[in-house]
Design a protein around this motif. Structure first.
Motif, PDB file in Angstrom:
ATOM      1  N   TRP A 168     -12.054  -0.362  -0.651  1.00 55.43           N
ATOM      2  CA  TRP A 168     -11.145  -0.342  -1.793  1.00 55.43           C
ATOM      3  C   TRP A 168     -11.914  -0.523  -3.092  1.00 55.43           C
ATOM      4  O   TRP A 168     -12.824  -1.336  -3.180  1.00 55.43           O
ATOM      5  N   SER A 188      -8.249   3.768  -2.569  1.00 54.48           N
ATOM      6  CA  SER A 188      -9.074   4.005  -1.385  1.00 54.48           C
ATOM      7  C   SER A 188      -8.869   5.433  -0.886  1.00 54.48           C
ATOM      8  O   SER A 188      -7.792   6.002  -1.050  1.00 54.48           O
ATOM      9  N   GLN A 219      -5.768  -1.248  -6.654  1.00 53.51           N
ATOM     10  CA  GLN A 219      -6.932  -0.766  -5.921  1.00 53.51           C
ATOM     11  C   GLN A 219      -6.679   0.643  -5.406  1.00 53.51           C
ATOM     12  O   GLN A 219      -5.541   1.022  -5.133  1.00 53.51           O
ATOM     13  N   LYS A 258       0.842  -1.205   0.000  1.00 49.22           N
ATOM     14  CA  LYS A 258       0.000   0.000   0.000  1.00 49.22           C
ATOM     15  C   LYS A 258       0.873   1.249   0.000  1.00 49.22           C
ATOM     16  O   LYS A 258       1.850   1.341   0.744  1.00 49.22           O
TER      17      LYS A 258
END
Length: 161
Positions: free
Chosen positions: A88, A82, A80, A51
């Protein structure tokens, strides 16, 4: 890396412009944002992820690149996005993707058409959804770059009455 094109030389942004974390670590996960040729990977577990938190910025991705210099190449994964780290949105899904090989260690992909570059995210992650080229679940990366828009986070000004 290049401070939105304001500097010529690339500088790894992990630790000072972005936060980088992972489901597990076998080394410094910030290496995944470097261009020096290092390799970072998770432990061998299903559902591994990397991430990138853009901290005080939001990103509107339109394209991204991955480099896999190690022996295990990604085959099944999602890019993804977010805004809160809890919910997500899948921006690009790869199933049985054999683009990354011994000869082709770097490749780029557009974000899926249903995400036309109008959505802004505080975080992006690479989420491994199945085994890699060796049949294991190591998520191994030597580079992750994002292309699109970048804007500074807007403060609401409603903190005090």
């Amino acid at each position: 890396g290049t401070n939105c094109g304001r500097q010529d030389a690339y500088v790894n942004p992990s630790g000072h412009r972005v936060g980088v974390s992972a489901s597990s670590n076998r080394g410094q996960c910030g290496v995944a944002l470097a261009r020096e040729g290092g390799v970072w990977k998770t432990t061998n577990q299903a559902g591994s992820w990397l991430k990138v938190d853009f901290l005080s910025y939001h990103v509107r991705p339109t394209r991204y690149s991955l480099r896999c210099d190690g022996s295990c190449k990604l085959r099944n994964w999602e890019l993804q996005g977010s805004c809160d780290g809890e919910s997500w949105v899948v921006l690009r899904r790869h199933i049985g993707d054999e683009t990354l090989t011994v000869d082709t260690t770097t490749s780029s992909w557009d974000v899926d058409d249903d995400h036309d570059g109008e959505e802004w995210f505080k975080m992006l992650r690479i989420y491994q959804t199945g085994p890699n080229s060796l049949g294991s679940y190591f998520l191994s990366l030597g580079g992750f770059e994002v292309y699109g828009g970048l804007r500074e986070e807007q403060k609401s000004g409603l903190d005090k009455w």
